[in-house]
Design a protein around this motif. Structure first.
Motif, PDB file in Angstrom:
ATOM      1  N   PHE A 257       0.828  -1.204   0.000  1.00 29.61           N
ATOM      2  CA  PHE A 257       0.000   0.000   0.000  1.00 29.61           C
ATOM      3  C   PHE A 257       0.867   1.260   0.000  1.00 29.61           C
ATOM      4  CE2 PHE A 257      -2.518   3.183   2.474  1.00 29.61           C
ATOM      5  CZ  PHE A 257      -3.506   3.392   1.524  1.00 29.61           C
ATOM      6  N   VAL A 261       0.895   4.235  -2.753  1.00 29.00           N
ATOM      7  CA  VAL A 261       0.589   5.641  -2.470  1.00 29.00           C
ATOM      8  C   VAL A 261       1.766   6.524  -2.910  1.00 29.00           C
ATOM      9  CG1 VAL A 261       0.165   7.316  -0.628  1.00 29.00           C
ATOM     10  CG2 VAL A 261      -1.061   5.145  -0.624  1.00 29.00           C
ATOM     11  N   LEU A 264       1.531   7.035  -6.562  1.00 33.21           N
ATOM     12  CA  LEU A 264       0.477   8.002  -6.922  1.00 33.21           C
ATOM     13  C   LEU A 264       0.969   9.439  -6.794  1.00 33.21           C
ATOM     14  CD1 LEU A 264      -2.714   6.515  -5.161  1.00 33.21           C
ATOM     15  CD2 LEU A 264      -1.940   6.167  -7.509  1.00 33.21           C
ATOM     16  N   LYS A 265       2.002   9.627  -5.979  1.00 34.99           N
ATOM     17  CA  LYS A 265       2.532  10.978  -5.768  1.00 34.99           C
ATOM     18  C   LYS A 265       3.670  11.323  -6.723  1.00 34.99           C
ATOM     19  CE  LYS A 265       1.420  10.904  -0.842  1.00 34.99           C
ATOM     20  NZ  LYS A 265       1.967  10.843   0.515  1.00 34.99           N
ATOM     21  N   GLY A 275      -2.214  10.874  -8.374  1.00 35.45           N
ATOM     22  CA  GLY A 275      -2.772  10.853  -7.011  1.00 35.45           C
ATOM     23  C   GLY A 275      -3.780  11.956  -6.754  1.00 35.45           C
ATOM     24  N   SER A 276      -3.879  12.927  -7.686  1.00 36.56           N
ATOM     25  CA  SER A 276      -4.883  13.978  -7.513  1.00 36.56           C
ATOM     26  C   SER A 276      -6.247  13.552  -8.056  1.00 36.56           C
ATOM     27  CB  SER A 276      -4.423  15.269  -8.211  1.00 36.56           C
ATOM     28  OG  SER A 276      -4.395  15.072  -9.612  1.00 36.56           O
ATOM     29  N   GLN A 278      -9.698  11.770  -8.108  1.00 40.02           N
ATOM     30  CA  GLN A 278     -10.573  11.278  -7.047  1.00 40.02           C
ATOM     31  C   GLN A 278     -10.877   9.781  -7.190  1.00 40.02           C
ATOM     32  OE1 GLN A 278     -14.566  12.999  -6.629  1.00 40.02           O
ATOM     33  NE2 GLN A 278     -14.015  13.564  -4.558  1.00 40.02           N
ATOM     34  N   GLN A 281      -8.059   8.349  -5.416  1.00 36.77           N
ATOM     35  CA  GLN A 281      -8.004   8.769  -4.010  1.00 36.77           C
ATOM     36  C   GLN A 281      -8.993   7.984  -3.146  1.00 36.77           C
ATOM     37  OE1 GLN A 281      -8.581  13.008  -3.668  1.00 36.77           O
ATOM     38  NE2 GLN A 281      -6.445  13.449  -4.188  1.00 36.77           N
ATOM     39  N   HIS A 282     -10.200   7.824  -3.659  1.00 39.01           N
ATOM     40  CA  HIS A 282     -11.205   7.141  -2.842  1.00 39.01           C
ATOM     41  C   HIS A 282     -10.855   5.676  -2.627  1.00 39.01           C
ATOM     42  CE1 HIS A 282     -14.759  10.189  -3.103  1.00 39.01           C
ATOM     43  NE2 HIS A 282     -13.638  10.706  -2.643  1.00 39.01           N
ATOM     44  N   ALA A 285      -8.184   5.611  -0.049  1.00 40.33           N
ATOM     45  CA  ALA A 285      -8.725   5.915   1.286  1.00 40.33           C
ATOM     46  C   ALA A 285      -9.478   4.712   1.852  1.00 40.33           C
ATOM     47  CB  ALA A 285      -9.643   7.139   1.214  1.00 40.33           C
ATOM     48  N   GLN A 286     -10.204   3.996   0.988  1.00 44.11           N
ATOM     49  CA  GLN A 286     -10.908   2.795   1.466  1.00 44.11           C
ATOM     50  C   GLN A 286      -9.917   1.739   1.943  1.00 44.11           C
ATOM     51  OE1 GLN A 286     -13.237   2.424  -2.103  1.00 44.11           O
ATOM     52  NE2 GLN A 286     -15.140   2.890  -1.032  1.00 44.11           N
ATOM     53  N   GLN A 288      -7.003   2.407   3.226  1.00 39.35           N
ATOM     54  CA  GLN A 288      -6.516   2.906   4.518  1.00 39.35           C
ATOM     55  C   GLN A 288      -7.481   2.510   5.636  1.00 39.35           C
ATOM     56  OE1 GLN A 288      -3.603   4.771   5.279  1.00 39.35           O
ATOM     57  NE2 GLN A 288      -4.241   4.338   7.387  1.00 39.35           N
ATOM     58  N   ALA A 289      -8.765   2.648   5.359  1.00 36.29           N
ATOM     59  CA  ALA A 289      -9.773   2.293   6.364  1.00 36.29           C
ATOM     60  C   ALA A 289      -9.672   0.802   6.716  1.00 36.29           C
ATOM     61  CB  ALA A 289     -11.168   2.638   5.855  1.00 36.29           C
TER      62      ALA A 289
ATOM     63  N   VAL B 331     -10.873   7.347  10.166  1.00 35.36           N
ATOM     64  CA  VAL B 331     -11.641   6.452   9.283  1.00 35.36           C
ATOM     65  C   VAL B 331     -12.929   5.970   9.940  1.00 35.36           C
ATOM     66  CG1 VAL B 331      -9.479   5.655   8.240  1.00 35.36           C
ATOM     67  CG2 VAL B 331     -10.606   4.221   9.951  1.00 35.36           C
ATOM     68  N   ILE B 394      -9.592  11.549   4.216  1.00 32.17           N
ATOM     69  CA  ILE B 394      -8.540  10.536   4.439  1.00 32.17           C
ATOM     70  C   ILE B 394      -7.445  10.684   3.378  1.00 32.17           C
ATOM     71  CG2 ILE B 394      -8.033   8.058   4.540  1.00 32.17           C
ATOM     72  CD1 ILE B 394     -11.041   7.671   5.356  1.00 32.17           C
ATOM     73  N   LEU B 401      -2.294  12.857  -0.355  1.00 28.16           N
ATOM     74  CA  LEU B 401      -2.290  12.805  -1.817  1.00 28.16           C
ATOM     75  C   LEU B 401      -2.461  14.215  -2.370  1.00 28.16           C
ATOM     76  CD1 LEU B 401      -4.389   9.559  -2.303  1.00 28.16           C
ATOM     77  CD2 LEU B 401      -1.995   9.908  -2.958  1.00 28.16           C
ATOM     78  N   PRO B 402      -1.894  14.458  -3.549  1.00 30.20           N
ATOM     79  CA  PRO B 402      -1.977  15.810  -4.113  1.00 30.20           C
ATOM     80  C   PRO B 402      -3.424  16.199  -4.395  1.00 30.20           C
ATOM     81  CG  PRO B 402      -1.020  14.255  -5.687  1.00 30.20           C
ATOM     82  CD  PRO B 402      -1.118  13.537  -4.393  1.00 30.20           C
TER      83      PRO B 402
END
Lengths: 379, 404
Positions: A257, A261, A264-265, A275-276, A278, A281-282, A285-286, A288-289, B331, B394, B401-402
């Protein structure tokens, strides 16, 4: 404070990370694979790991152990998951050592465990007989002939089976197939007459074997625990293995992971960092959760081994099922988010993908553990 | 480093726990340990009446004990206790099944923000009134044109020298028709960039020009309202924090709202079915297993997720005590509210057509409540920042993230 590492444990983690990055990064696994290394792991590395005390973390001091508990083991497992380090840590120092510790006679423990703790003797559990984890599905027979016991049968997917010095064989002394009753655990030298070992080259470039036992005769001293009554201990041993493996899988997921990430940057398309977007990103983020939930589960499962063993079956199945799903999600997304380079052998992400699939099968896939969890919950 | 909890502190906590248990056993009336209906909840306020004499007794005992807000400072009527002690009280209340004596947005949201950002006069005026249940608060953030993009809000407060003149409207103002005061985000500088011209203002809803209309929801409830402000004069002393700096107050407050939402569900006044128990009641079992393989798989997924969420709540608490930080708290709103929706869908599937009754005969109260809760659960991943906004947060704050 079972869900937060203490200072000692954090120190162990930092030391493990430093050692593994220097001595056993993912490149080391690639080299073992490309060299078709006959042992499948570096013996020199294993001795260094043993010198650091990793082969003895869970063992009591009387057998040369560190007695550091499963939470301590967990931080080392997690770090070996980040580097995909091939070693007998899981098969020998966790699973094998637990079997001897929980079921062995005092003589077996005092003669063998110090050697296991020192990394001089390695063990492997010969359990599976089909391509799915079915721990009661045992057709290998253990028949008493005079003072000896004779083993006949076939085992598959024996982790470290081709390199271990001694095999812990699950065999049936009595009872019908699928029955929990009548199972025995026996120590058999890998080079005993009648044992034939076929190394299997698996997707993760780690060690496994198919093993045939043909009229293998051992003395009754080879029994670990009473004949026909191995199930209760076997289940505990498997649960300890599942929890330790879950910790390794957490490290694997975190590393895959974090690398994703980071990518992505740095990767640019359409004149901007991907990484910009969405859409990515989502999904990140999922993950990460899920990682946060899984970390709590792994920490709790590890401390349950030491502090509340009566709850271990539920926690072990929770941990293995959750981590199976996590590594599948994260490794698939890691490949996808890397795009074209993600499917090349050059990028190390593929090694994480492959190790994840093997780890998902060891000691029970997702379906096995969900079924077990549901059964333990009474439905 | 992690400060290990000292043995004498642990002993003190153990002793506090047994004292708390004993006090609750003695002082919580039997009637206040029964499952609640909606009408049993006491929200306080100028026009509130206690649902029963026992409810009043229970509230007054808790208030006098300082346990309505155990962590708040004693000078404003709080208990002055540590988070560990407050957690013990919460746990012991749960253990004896004690009802929450006072439901209050003032406690859950405004109070913590006032303690952090309010001036002494504001704390003196509002905090004791919150703890004593004298004033019921509601929240005015969203507007018809400003939902997820909250910073685009247009309800304006113009500086008129000694007061602000407020014009505009707020939506999703929970129970505004029953509330006494509203805490609002208002635009005080129309020329500033989005978040920079916003202030945090307290408005007495009895003031001339404030009106409220309930909104009927898919659940059949009307707990949310739209509130209109038509030339409302608000004293300048009602500004919390600096002028045009209301966003930072609101952000701090949103953290409390999201934490609250991630913990909701257990506090519902309706008859909440537990999925695994409902499964045994409503589904065919064969050899102790749910016969429907799909429902069994869905149930175990849900139970495992809730198990993991529960452990993560414990972990965030332990991290707080150990003064370490992780991304876990960020989260929890997302995973908690998504799990609540999953639970409602699962219960509906388990109950079959018995879960589809809207009202009237042929259904138990629990069955009717299950459907209403299912409809209400749809709001959980929207209110307090949608799930999509949570994922944005998050991505930005945890993963860094950017931003596009």
């Amino acid at each position: 404070m079972a869900l937060v590492l203490n200072e000692e444990q954090r120190f162990l983690r930092d030391a493990a990370r430093e050692f593994l990055n220097a001595n056993a990064p993912v490149e080391a696994l690639r080299k073992l694979r490309d060299d078709k290394d006959p042992t499948g792991y570096s013996s020199e590395l294993w001795h260094q790991m043993a010198e650091l005390g990793w082969a003895s973390i869970i063992l009591p001091e009387e057998y040369g152990g560190l007695d550091f508990g499963f939470t301590g083991l967990g931080v080392v497992m997690e770090e070996t998951g980040r580097t995909l380090t091939a070693s007998p840590l899981l098969a020998s120092a966790v699973v094998g050592a637990s079997a001897l510790l929980l079921a062995g006679s005092e003589k077996q423990k005092s003669s063998l465990l110090p050697k296991v703790a020192a990394g001089e003797l390695t063990l492997a559990l010969a359990l599976e007989e089909s391509h799915h984890h079915r721990p009661t599905h045992i057709n290998t027979t253990a028949t008493t002939e005079g003072a000896n016991i004779v083993l006949n049968g076939r085992k598959t997917f024996v982790v470290d089976g081709h390199s271990a010095d001694q095999l812990l064989v699950v065999a049936r002394s009595s009872g019908e197939a699928e029955s929990e009753r009548g199972l025995s655990l026996l120590l058999v030298p890998r080079d005993a007459p009648g044992v034939s070992v076929q190394r299997t080259i698996m997707a993760d470039s780690r060690n496994a074997a198919n093993i045939v036992f043909e009229q293998v005769s051992v003395s009754s001293d080879a029994l670990v625990g009473p004949a026909g009554e191995a199930w209760a201990v076997l289940e505990q041993v498997l649960d300890r293995g599942r929890v330790a493996l879950a910790a390794e899988m957490l490290g694997l997921a975190l590393e895959a992971f974090e690398r994703t990430v980071a990518y992505l940057k740095e990767r640019e398309q359409f004149g901007t960092l991907i990484g910009s977007f969405q859409g990515l990103q989502h999904r990140a983020a999922q993950m990460q959760a899920e990682l946060e939930l899984c970390r709590s589960v792994v920490l709790q499962a590890l401390s349950t081994v030491d502090d509340a063993p009566e709850q271990l079956p539920l926690l072990a199945s929770l941990a293995k099922a959750k981590l199976n799903e996590l590594v599948k999600l994260v490794t698939n997304e890691a490949v996808q988010m890397h795009g074209g380079i993600g499917v090349t052998d050059e990028l190390e992400i593929g090694f994480f993908l492959k190790r994840a699939r093997v780890a998902m099968q060891i000691f029970g896939d997702t379906g096995f553990h969900k079924d077990r969890y549901a059964t333990l919950c009474g439905y | 480093m992690t400060a290990p909890i000292r043995r004498d502190v642990l002993q003190d906590l153990d002793q506090f726990r047994s004292e708390a248990r004993q006090w609750l056993e003695t002082n919580c009336p039997e009637s206040q340990r029964q499952p609640m209906q909606a009408e049993d909840q006491y929200y306080g306020g100028r026009n509130a009446r206690f649902p029963s004499a026992d409810a009043q007794l229970w509230f007054e005992r808790m208030r006098d004990k300082g346990w309505i807000c155990p962590e708040w400072p004693t000078e404003y009527g709080g208990g002055g206790l540590t988070p560990q002690h407050a957690k013990i009280i919460k746990e012991e209340m749960k253990a004896v099944r004690a009802r929450t004596p006072l439901y209050s947005l003032g406690i859950w949201m405004l109070g913590p923000a006032l303690l952090e950002f309010g001036n002494e006069e504001q704390k003196q005026q509002h905090i004791p009134a919150i703890i004593n249940g004298e004033v019921r608060w509601c929240q005015g953030y969203s507007e018809p044109g400003s939902g997820s993009d909250l910073a685009s809000l247009q309800c304006k407060a113009e500086d008129q020298g000694d007061h602000f003149l407020v014009n505009g409207s707020k939506i999703w103002t929970t129970a505004a028709d029953k509330s006494d005061w509203i805490f609002c985000l208002v635009r005080t500088d129309p020329n500033a960039k989005n978040q920079e011209g916003i202030s945090f203002l307290l408005i007495d809803m009895d003031d001339p020009g404030v009106t409220t209309t309930p909104i009927e929801l898919i659940s059949g409830e009307s707990e949310f309202c739209q509130t209109f402000f038509d030339n409302v004069k608000v004293p300048k002393s009602n500004l919390v924090g600096e002028l045009n700096q209301g966003w930072s107050v609101a952000k701090a407050l949103l953290v409390h709202e999201r934490k609250l939402m991630s913990e909701l569900g257990s506090e519902s006044p309706r008859e909440v079915l537990v999925p695994s128990a409902a499964a045994r009641q409503y589904l065919d079992m064969v050899d102790g297993k749910i016969a429907d393989a799909q429902l069994r798989a869905d149930l175990v997924d849900y139970d495992m997720t809730m198990h993991a969420i529960g452990l993560t709540h414990f972990r965030t608490f332990e991290e707080k005590l150990a003064d370490t930080r992780s991304a876990a708290p960020l989260v929890m709103k997302y995973v908690g509210t998504e799990a609540e929706k999953t639970k409602s869908e699962l219960l509906l599937a388990i109950l079959g057509s018995q879960g589809l009754g809207w009202e009237g005969e042929g259904f138990s109260q629990a069955e009717l409540d299950t459907l209403r809760l299912w409809a209400m659960s749809k709001a959980m991943t929207i209110a307090g920042g949608t799930s999509e906004i949570q994922l944005n947060v998050i991505a930005k704050n945890v993963l860094q993230l950017p931003q596009s």
